[in-house]
Design an enzyme around this catalytic site. Structure first.
Site, mmCIF file in Angstrom:
data_model
loop_
_atom_site.group_PDB
_atom_site.id
_atom_site.type_symbol
_atom_site.label_atom_id
_atom_site.label_comp_id
_atom_site.label_asym_id
_atom_site.label_seq_id
_atom_site.Cartn_x
_atom_site.Cartn_y
_atom_site.Cartn_z
ATOM 1 N N ASN A 206 -2.295 158.224 32.450
ATOM 2 C CA ASN A 206 -2.078 157.577 31.158
ATOM 3 C C ASN A 206 -0.805 158.148 30.532
ATOM 4 O O ASN A 206 -0.169 159.041 31.091
ATOM 5 C CB ASN A 206 -3.296 157.739 30.239
ATOM 6 C CG ASN A 206 -3.627 159.189 29.943
ATOM 7 O OD1 ASN A 206 -2.828 159.927 29.364
ATOM 8 N ND2 ASN A 206 -4.827 159.622 30.348
ATOM 9 N N ASP B 67 -11.396 158.213 32.062
ATOM 10 C CA ASP B 67 -12.830 157.917 32.071
ATOM 11 C C ASP B 67 -13.374 157.727 33.485
ATOM 12 O O ASP B 67 -14.559 157.951 33.730
ATOM 13 C CB ASP B 67 -13.103 156.642 31.258
ATOM 14 C CG ASP B 67 -12.789 156.821 29.787
ATOM 15 O OD1 ASP B 67 -13.096 157.900 29.240
ATOM 16 O OD2 ASP B 67 -12.228 155.891 29.175
ATOM 17 N N PRO C 10 -16.636 163.294 34.329
ATOM 18 C CA PRO C 10 -17.484 164.048 33.393
ATOM 19 C C PRO C 10 -16.993 163.844 31.958
ATOM 20 O O PRO C 10 -15.793 163.746 31.698
ATOM 21 C CB PRO C 10 -17.304 165.495 33.842
ATOM 22 C CG PRO C 10 -16.040 165.520 34.632
ATOM 23 C CD PRO C 10 -15.936 164.178 35.276
ATOM 24 N N ASP C 11 -17.941 163.760 31.035
ATOM 25 C CA ASP C 11 -17.627 163.634 29.611
ATOM 26 C C ASP C 11 -17.557 165.046 29.036
ATOM 27 O O ASP C 11 -18.579 165.649 28.687
ATOM 28 C CB ASP C 11 -18.706 162.809 28.902
ATOM 29 C CG ASP C 11 -18.300 162.410 27.496
ATOM 30 O OD1 ASP C 11 -17.649 163.235 26.825
ATOM 31 O OD2 ASP C 11 -18.644 161.297 27.070
ATOM 32 N N LEU D 242 -16.288 166.326 26.230
ATOM 33 C CA LEU D 242 -16.649 166.490 24.821
ATOM 34 C C LEU D 242 -18.155 166.438 24.623
ATOM 35 O O LEU D 242 -18.737 167.325 23.974
ATOM 36 C CB LEU D 242 -15.950 165.406 23.989
ATOM 37 C CG LEU D 242 -16.181 165.436 22.477
ATOM 38 C CD1 LEU D 242 -15.707 166.747 21.877
ATOM 39 C CD2 LEU D 242 -15.466 164.254 21.820
ATOM 40 N N PHE E 72 -10.819 163.750 19.950
ATOM 41 C CA PHE E 72 -9.741 162.838 19.594
ATOM 42 C C PHE E 72 -10.086 161.446 20.096
ATOM 43 O O PHE E 72 -10.748 161.299 21.125
ATOM 44 C CB PHE E 72 -8.410 163.295 20.198
ATOM 45 C CG PHE E 72 -7.655 164.275 19.341
ATOM 46 C CD1 PHE E 72 -6.428 163.946 18.803
ATOM 47 C CD2 PHE E 72 -8.196 165.525 19.057
ATOM 48 C CE1 PHE E 72 -5.732 164.844 17.998
ATOM 49 C CE2 PHE E 72 -7.515 166.432 18.259
ATOM 50 C CZ PHE E 72 -6.273 166.084 17.721
ATOM 51 N N LYS F 177 -20.747 161.139 20.634
ATOM 52 C CA LYS F 177 -20.434 162.403 21.300
ATOM 53 C C LYS F 177 -21.129 163.599 20.654
ATOM 54 O O LYS F 177 -21.161 164.687 21.220
ATOM 55 C CB LYS F 177 -18.923 162.648 21.265
ATOM 56 C CG LYS F 177 -18.086 161.523 21.859
ATOM 57 C CD LYS F 177 -18.236 161.429 23.364
ATOM 58 C CE LYS F 177 -17.263 160.401 23.917
ATOM 59 N NZ LYS F 177 -17.315 160.303 25.389
#
Length: 392
Positions: A208, A276, A301-302, A304, A320, A338
């Site tokens: 990105n 993601d 993996p997430d 946050l 963020f 989250k």
């Protein structure tokens, strides 16, 4: 104050004589002082007096070859622990607010990456003029500490606010400003920054446009306040800010592992733009002749949400949200989803990723607070102040 380095910029006002006593008090407290004397200031105090009191050379010209060789203006602007403008005339305040750099003093103020304290002194009507009030408000928003002038009789014979405070009061203001820089002393804070790169094959990747500038600025602002910062950085080319422990990673999984290894921490600021999704990596380069590849996708993996659920959850957890729609609504949804404490949201269709400026909304359980567009460095310092208050 002992061992602190003060860069004192002396403006052209009758109150400049008080700078002499201020230098004496700072030296008595153990601080080192370097003086920059403006052309206007030379009409009220002499370089010889300031050099004798500070026991250092006095700088006044941007074009002095000897001074630039021995102590370049960039080095001079950044070696200090605090930059003090005293007296700060209406002219100096206006130039500071507008970013004008037409002499040594204003060039130093524009080039410095250190905290600035300004002590205004001027005629009451100048102090109360809308232009001055607007300039002071703008400087405050940019993180400059303003020592409010005293009220009293002035050299011009008028009475009102605009007098430079007495040297002991100025010393107290400087001491408070230095103490504020250490509000996060020894507190461990984790910051993530930049993109992640997810490989597709040996030569291709998913990426990105994150530059890492905002996360790096936040890490530097926190370190300036005394925090022990662990910066987990995705693939970026930015230099590591002084005094920061940096861990370089590439993928989301590597970033998650680095963050978890850095725990415990009192706060975590997840500014990185983490991919993601990832794909199963092809062992060899995918060939165009074989047609569009069928990629097997998996969720990354997430980081946050994982921190929010961790037994080692930081006391303050900040995420963020870079959005292309309603940044506030999306940020509020992300805050709930989250289970973090704050979300810093911005619309990247309005401020594309990779730029130097940003317009953000600070979202908490109490609501959304929209900040005006500013440089990423200014936003970082404002956020660091809020973090220090939250952890106090």
């Amino acid at each position: 104050m002992r061992g602190k380095r003060i860069l004192l910029i002396i403006g052209g006002g009758i109150a400049a004589y008080k700078a002499c006593e201020l230098i004496r008090l700072l030296r008595k407290q153990g601080a080192a002082v370097r003086c920059v004397l403006t052309d206007g200031g030379k009409h009220f105090v002499t370089p010889m007096t300031l050099a004798a009191l500070s026991e250092n050379p006095v700088y006044s010209s941007l074009w002095d070859l000897k001074d630039e060789t021995e102590m370049g203006h960039i080095q001079l602007s950044r070696e200090a622990d605090l930059v003090v403008v005293c007296p700060a005339t209406a002219d100096l305040l206006a130039k500071m607010a507008a970013g004008i750099a037409d002499d040594l003093a204003t060039t130093l103020l524009l080039a410095t990456d250190k905290k600035v304290l300004a002590a205004p002194a001027m005629n009451v009507r100048m102090w109360e003029h809308e232009a001055t009030r607007r300039n002071v408000a703008r400087l405050r928003r940019h993180g400059v500490t303003i020592v409010e002038p005293d009220e009293g009789e002035m050299a011009c014979g008028e009475f009102g606010p605009g007098r430079l405070p007495e040297p002991l009061a100025l010393l107290a203001g400087i001491s408070s400003a230095l103490a504020a820089q250490q509000k996060l002393a020894e507190r461990h804070i984790i910051v993530t920054a930049g993109p992640t790169h997810e490989p597709i094959d040996p030569v291709r990747m998913l990426a990105n446009r994150s530059s890492g500038k905002q996360g790096f600025a936040i890490a530097e602002a926190l370190a300036d306040m005394g925090a022990r910062v662990t910066l987990v950085a995705g693939p970026v080319t930015l230099a590591t800010p002084p005094g920061i422990a940096r861990i370089d990673v590439e993928t989301a999984a590597e970033m998650q592992a680095a963050v978890e290894a850095a725990l415990p921490a009192e706060a975590a600021i997840m500014a990185a733009a983490v991919a993601d999704w990832r794909v199963d990596v092809a062992p060899a380069k995918l060939k165009k002749a074989d047609g569009p590849p069928a990629l097997a996708w998996s969720a990354n993996p997430d980081i946050l949400a994982g921190l929010a659920a961790s037994p080692q959850r930081p006391r303050l957890l900040i995420g963020f949200a870079a959005e292309t729609g309603n940044a506030i609504a999306e940020g509020q949804a992300k805050l709930a989803r989250k289970r973090c404490d704050w979300i810093v949201a911005n619309d990247v269709s309005e401020d594309p990723m990779g730029g130097d400026d940003n317009k953000v909304h600070l979202i908490t359980a109490d609501g959304a607070e929209s900040w005006e567009r500013a440089s990423k460095r200014e936003i970082a310092h404002r956020l660091a102040d809020r973090i220090a208050d939250a952890l106090a």
